[in-house]
Write a protein that holds these residues in place. Structure first.
Motif, mmCIF file in Angstrom:
data_model
loop_
_atom_site.group_PDB
_atom_site.id
_atom_site.type_symbol
_atom_site.label_atom_id
_atom_site.label_comp_id
_atom_site.label_asym_id
_atom_site.label_seq_id
_atom_site.Cartn_x
_atom_site.Cartn_y
_atom_site.Cartn_z
ATOM 1 N N ALA A 95 23.004 6.563 32.021
ATOM 2 C CA ALA A 95 23.027 7.099 33.246
ATOM 3 C C ALA A 95 22.481 5.856 34.341
ATOM 4 N N SER A 96 23.618 4.990 34.770
ATOM 5 C CA SER A 96 23.335 4.048 35.407
ATOM 6 C C SER A 96 22.153 3.111 35.003
ATOM 7 N N SER A 97 21.272 2.844 35.809
ATOM 8 C CA SER A 97 20.069 1.974 35.492
ATOM 9 C C SER A 97 19.017 2.858 35.004
ATOM 10 N N LEU A 98 19.186 4.280 35.468
ATOM 11 C CA LEU A 98 18.102 4.934 35.509
ATOM 12 C C LEU A 98 17.620 5.483 34.077
ATOM 13 N N CYS A 99 18.527 5.627 33.209
ATOM 14 C CA CYS A 99 18.134 6.081 31.700
ATOM 15 C C CYS A 99 19.055 5.609 30.734
ATOM 16 N N THR A 128 16.850 10.963 25.298
ATOM 17 C CA THR A 128 16.607 9.767 26.202
ATOM 18 C C THR A 128 15.521 8.809 25.472
ATOM 19 N N ASP A 129 16.157 7.620 25.169
ATOM 20 C CA ASP A 129 15.413 6.730 24.664
ATOM 21 C C ASP A 129 14.239 5.832 25.769
ATOM 22 N N SER A 130 15.064 5.564 26.783
ATOM 23 C CA SER A 130 14.405 4.912 27.949
ATOM 24 C C SER A 130 14.638 5.346 29.186
ATOM 25 N N SER A 177 27.615 8.118 31.019
ATOM 26 C CA SER A 177 28.746 7.921 30.069
ATOM 27 C C SER A 177 28.384 7.496 28.769
ATOM 28 N N GLY A 178 29.024 7.760 27.907
ATOM 29 C CA GLY A 178 28.561 7.373 26.523
ATOM 30 C C GLY A 178 29.718 7.047 25.683
#
Length: 130
Positions: free
Chosen positions: A109-113, A40-42, A93-94
């Motif tokens: 993952a959506s706008s979460l991360c 996770t980067d953000s 998704s990736g």
């Protein structure tokens, strides 16, 4: 020289068979077990997730996953990857590419991360008796 209808049909059938065989061989080159790590980067997701997936004829299936996540996806003959991970906390998704024994890409993952993923092909070792 003019080809007869049966000759044209036979030629087209041979070309189709040759093209199908080359696509099948290209898809097979990604077959195997892959260790995948998502970083996770953000955002608010956990820092790191690890999965082991198996690729067979372009289809991605989970072997093991963090926290019971469901993993699915496809790998094209050129190595392009599309993958989805779903679990109790949501889904993401990736996309990316596999090349040889390694791969990488991005995920969200959506706008979460959001973040990046890397993959490496597992090795199979055979024990030899001495």
């Amino acid at each position: 020289m003019r080809m007869t209808r049966p000759t044209r049909i036979a030629t087209a059938a041979l070309a189709f068979c040759a093209a199908s065989a080359s696509v099948a061989v290209a898809a097979d080159r990604h077959n195997g077990t892959w260790a995948v790590e998502l970083v996770t980067d953000s955002g608010v997701c956990s820092a790191r997730y690890s999965y082991t997936v198996a690729i067979r004829d372009g289809e991605v299936r989970p072997v093991s996953a963090s926290a019971g996540a469901r993993v699915s996806g496809r790998v094209a003959a050129d190595g392009t990857v599309g993958i989805t991970v779903a679990g109790s906390g949501g889904s993401g998704s990736g996309t990316g590419r596999l090349d040889g024994a390694r791969g990488s890409g991005t995920w969200s993952a959506s706008s979460l991360c959001a973040g990046r993923w890397t993959a490496r092909r597992g090795t199979t070792r055979t024990a030899e008796a001495e």
